[in-house]
Motif scaffolding. Structure first.
Motif, PDB file in Angstrom:
ATOM      1  N   UNK B   6      38.146  47.412  82.703  1.00 29.23           N
ATOM      2  CA  UNK B   6      36.920  47.726  83.422  1.00 29.23           C
ATOM      3  C   UNK B   6      35.737  47.610  82.456  1.00 29.23           C
ATOM      4  N   UNK B   7      34.598  47.154  83.006  1.00 29.67           N
ATOM      5  CA  UNK B   7      33.397  47.022  82.165  1.00 29.67           C
ATOM      6  C   UNK B   7      32.675  48.367  82.107  1.00 29.67           C
ATOM      7  N   UNK B   8      32.365  48.797  80.911  1.00 27.17           N
ATOM      8  CA  UNK B   8      31.633  50.052  80.746  1.00 27.17           C
ATOM      9  C   UNK B   8      30.348  49.775  79.965  1.00 27.17           C
ATOM     10  N   UNK B   9      29.213  50.159  80.557  1.00 32.64           N
ATOM     11  CA  UNK B   9      27.922  50.010  79.885  1.00 32.64           C
ATOM     12  C   UNK B   9      27.335  51.380  79.607  1.00 32.64           C
ATOM     13  N   UNK B  10      27.075  51.654  78.343  1.00 31.72           N
ATOM     14  CA  UNK B  10      26.498  52.948  77.961  1.00 31.72           C
ATOM     15  C   UNK B  10      25.385  52.715  76.954  1.00 31.72           C
ATOM     16  N   UNK B  11      24.471  53.693  76.883  1.00 33.56           N
ATOM     17  CA  UNK B  11      23.526  53.669  75.765  1.00 33.56           C
ATOM     18  C   UNK B  11      24.000  54.733  74.791  1.00 33.56           C
ATOM     19  N   UNK B  12      24.458  54.303  73.628  1.00 28.02           N
ATOM     20  CA  UNK B  12      25.021  55.240  72.658  1.00 28.02           C
ATOM     21  C   UNK B  12      24.100  55.329  71.440  1.00 28.02           C
ATOM     22  N   UNK B  13      23.600  56.516  71.199  1.00 27.33           N
ATOM     23  CA  UNK B  13      22.667  56.761  70.085  1.00 27.33           C
ATOM     24  C   UNK B  13      21.524  55.744  70.097  1.00 27.33           C
ATOM     25  N   UNK B  14      21.011  55.475  71.305  1.00 26.09           N
ATOM     26  CA  UNK B  14      19.847  54.606  71.455  1.00 26.09           C
ATOM     27  C   UNK B  14      20.162  53.121  71.516  1.00 26.09           C
ATOM     28  N   UNK B  53      32.837  67.450  71.434  1.00 23.80           N
ATOM     29  CA  UNK B  53      31.617  67.585  72.254  1.00 23.80           C
ATOM     30  C   UNK B  53      30.551  66.561  71.847  1.00 23.80           C
ATOM     31  N   UNK B  54      30.018  65.869  72.851  1.00 16.10           N
ATOM     32  CA  UNK B  54      28.882  64.950  72.677  1.00 16.10           C
ATOM     33  C   UNK B  54      27.878  65.258  73.793  1.00 16.10           C
ATOM     34  N   UNK B  55      26.722  64.631  73.717  1.00 19.46           N
ATOM     35  CA  UNK B  55      25.753  64.790  74.807  1.00 19.46           C
ATOM     36  C   UNK B  55      25.813  63.584  75.739  1.00 19.46           C
ATOM     37  N   UNK B  56      25.854  63.849  77.038  1.00 16.96           N
ATOM     38  CA  UNK B  56      25.745  62.783  78.032  1.00 16.96           C
ATOM     39  C   UNK B  56      24.544  63.113  78.909  1.00 16.96           C
ATOM     40  N   UNK B  57      23.568  62.239  78.896  1.00 18.38           N
ATOM     41  CA  UNK B  57      22.304  62.473  79.598  1.00 18.38           C
ATOM     42  C   UNK B  57      21.753  63.868  79.290  1.00 18.38           C
ATOM     43  N   UNK B  58      21.794  64.207  77.999  1.00 18.89           N
ATOM     44  CA  UNK B  58      21.173  65.447  77.535  1.00 18.89           C
ATOM     45  C   UNK B  58      22.001  66.708  77.676  1.00 18.89           C
ATOM     46  N   UNK B  59      23.209  66.580  78.232  1.00 17.46           N
ATOM     47  CA  UNK B  59      24.054  67.775  78.392  1.00 17.46           C
ATOM     48  C   UNK B  59      25.319  67.649  77.552  1.00 17.46           C
ATOM     49  N   UNK B  60      25.741  68.769  76.952  1.00 18.43           N
ATOM     50  CA  UNK B  60      26.954  68.713  76.133  1.00 18.43           C
ATOM     51  C   UNK B  60      28.194  68.700  77.026  1.00 18.43           C
ATOM     52  N   UNK B  72      29.438  55.312  83.358  1.00 16.38           N
ATOM     53  CA  UNK B  72      28.730  54.030  83.312  1.00 16.38           C
ATOM     54  C   UNK B  72      27.221  54.225  83.522  1.00 16.38           C
ATOM     55  N   UNK B  73      26.404  53.643  82.628  1.00 14.86           N
ATOM     56  CA  UNK B  73      24.954  53.734  82.758  1.00 14.86           C
ATOM     57  C   UNK B  73      24.344  54.967  82.102  1.00 14.86           C
ATOM     58  N   UNK B  74      25.188  55.865  81.560  1.00 15.09           N
ATOM     59  CA  UNK B  74      24.650  57.100  80.962  1.00 15.09           C
ATOM     60  C   UNK B  74      24.164  56.880  79.535  1.00 15.09           C
ATOM     61  N   UNK B  75      23.366  57.883  79.089  1.00 19.26           N
ATOM     62  CA  UNK B  75      22.937  57.900  77.686  1.00 19.26           C
ATOM     63  C   UNK B  75      23.795  58.899  76.929  1.00 19.26           C
ATOM     64  N   UNK B  76      24.457  58.409  75.892  1.00 15.97           N
ATOM     65  CA  UNK B  76      25.355  59.266  75.119  1.00 15.97           C
ATOM     66  C   UNK B  76      24.781  59.477  73.723  1.00 15.97           C
ATOM     67  N   UNK B  77      24.815  60.722  73.267  1.00 12.01           N
ATOM     68  CA  UNK B  77      24.417  60.982  71.877  1.00 12.01           C
ATOM     69  C   UNK B  77      25.578  61.650  71.154  1.00 12.01           C
ATOM     70  N   UNK B  78      25.925  61.104  69.979  1.00 13.42           N
ATOM     71  CA  UNK B  78      27.014  61.671  69.176  1.00 13.42           C
ATOM     72  C   UNK B  78      26.426  62.234  67.885  1.00 13.42           C
ATOM     73  N   UNK B  79      27.275  62.861  67.103  1.00 11.76           N
ATOM     74  CA  UNK B  79      26.862  63.459  65.821  1.00 11.76           C
ATOM     75  C   UNK B  79      26.189  62.415  64.915  1.00 11.76           C
ATOM     76  N   UNK B  80      26.619  61.154  65.043  1.00  9.38           N
ATOM     77  CA  UNK B  80      26.039  60.091  64.197  1.00  9.38           C
ATOM     78  C   UNK B  80      24.591  59.782  64.593  1.00  9.38           C
TER      79      UNK B  80
END
Lengths: 282, 157
Positions: B6-14, B53-60, B72-80
């Motif tokens: 499956x195709x997954x598109x995310x924004x990870x750390x910008x 724990x990471x952030x997805x669309x601003x929530x942990x 799919x389509x979410x913004x993810x932020x990790x420790x990096x």
């Protein structure tokens, strides 16, 4: 120079650990990485009648399936007890056999029976479901207070007694009790200890066929001991052909002092398959 | 046993990421195995320890029990993704200053979780911090210094 006493000492490792740049064993991945998935006993005690992996070996991505028979054939030694105690009568402690992969009996839930090595963890896990192990379930001994009266588990260890340890002076203690006004007898029940580090156990072994060297990454509090045991006792490789690296370790609390079956099996399987084999979380 | 991709598109750390992965790929696996972002740790694999724990669309959230394809389509932020221009986030600085870590394995999840707390409660009490971090287990510190670090970070964020 400021006094060292009373001044703050900042830890050198904190920045990398805080920014996600640490390197724990499960973070190590080699080129041509293969993955190990263990088949474990669902029984506390059972005899292994048959291990049938004819379907698993043909499953997609599978490199090899190894069992206790291979351990016997390759003369891989068992896991050791790292402490030698003499019983009160002066006899040596009796150490039951603990092969890294069992071939005759399993003696706890989770005891290792076979390992599937595949190109991906998914493929190893899927193929492991196709391994069929026939067990003859035996009565387990689960309570220390009943252990000496229970079925004998190992043929060379009567009454299931490993050692009978005495500290102190039996005669003097008896004398003191004999003179006491009142003697109270109590059963002491020790709670179960679980070291439970946040980082689960993990291992990743790489074999270089040209130098015949194994490099084992393992989450260990004592990589030097692991190297000696895996070479001298398990006989996986001579010490000069085995390098053990403990990268960042996510806690151990004593549980990561000794090598376990997985480290032995991954190192041996890496050499046998002339590849790498990784076991770990996630 | 074929694998459905499956195709997954995310924004990870910008950064916009597009990957084709097995459909059952967890977010933690997607980050660690497919993007080599190994700062997100997997301790228990059952949503109990909080190391993932990471952030997805601003929530942990706990990434070990979320399917990457579901996000799919979410913004993810990790420790990096916390360090900006070489400078650590105030939460990271506070953990360092107040010894809020030892082995570091729970730390990425702990930091991401604590940042989410301060982003919607800028001045939490000790009890609110402890209640919030209930899903993040640390075996080394005994939590005192973690709570102290979150309080310190609250004064800087």
């Amino acid at each position: 120079m400021a006094s060292l006493v009373g001044s703050r000492v900042e830890r050198k490792e904190d920045k990398k650990l805080l920014t996600g740049r640490g390197k724990y064993t499960a973070d190590v991945t080699f080129a041509h990485q293969t993955y190990a998935y263990f088949i474990r006993s669902p029984h506390a005690r059972a005899e292994i009648k048959k291990v049938d992996f004819s379907k698993a070996i043909k499953a997609p991505g599978v490199v090899s399936v190894l069992t206790g028979k291979d351990i016997v054939d390759d003369k891989i030694g068992g896991l050791i007890a790292g402490w030698r105690i003499k019983s009160e009568d002066g006899s040596d402690m009796k150490v039951p056999p603990h092969p890294p992969l069992a071939s005759e009996t399993v003696n706890y839930v989770g005891d290792h029976v076979a390992v599937v090595i595949a190109e991906s963890l998914d493929e190893a896990r899927n193929a492991a479901d196709l391994v069929k192990v026939d067990y003859k379930v035996l009565k387990a001994v689960v309570d220390t207070s009943d252990a000496m009266k229970s079925d004998q588990i190992y043929k060379d260890i009567p009454k299931n007694l490993c050692f009978d340890w005495l500290l102190g002076d039996r005669a003097k203690v008896k004398e003191a009790f004999d003179k006491a006004d009142k003697v109270i007898k109590i059963d002491l029940i020790n709670n179960r200890l679980v070291p439970n580090a946040m980082e689960p156990r993990a291992a990743n072994a790489d074999y270089n066929p040209s130098t015949e060297e194994i490099t084992l990454y393992t989450t260990s509090q004592n990589p030097h001991l692991a190297r000696i045991i895996i070479s001298a006792f398990n006989g996986v490789a001579p010490e000069n052909k085995l390098r053990v690296i403990a990268p960042d370790v996510g806690g151990g609390f004593g549980s990561k002092i000794y090598p376990y079956a997985e480290e032995v099996v991954c190192s041996w399987a890496a050499k046998k398959n002339r590849k790498t084999s990784k076991m770990g979380c996630g | 046993m074929g694998q459905f991709m499956i195709k997954v598109g995310l924004e990870v750390n910008g950064k916009k990421i597009q990957k084709e992965v097995p459909e059952h790929t967890l977010l933690s696996t997607f980050l660690r195995e497919h993007l080599n972002l190994t700062g997100t740790h997997v301790g228990c694999d059952t949503s109990q320890c909080g190391a993932c724990v990471v952030h997805v669309d601003g929530k942990s959230i706990k990434s070990c029990t979320a399917l990457a394809a579901d996000l799919n389509g979410s913004k993810v932020k990790t420790i990096e993704g916390l360090v900006k221009n070489g400078k650590m986030h105030p939460m990271q600085e506070a953990f360092k200053k107040l010894h809020g870590l030892q082995c570091g394995f729970c730390t990425p999840g702990m930091v991401m979780s604590a940042i989410d707390l301060l982003e919607h409660n800028s001045n939490p009490s000790d009890k609110e911090i402890r209640d919030w971090l209930e899903g993040n287990i640390c075996r080394c510190t005994g939590y005192q210094n973690i709570v102290a670090a979150v309080k310190e970070a609250a004064t800087k964020m």
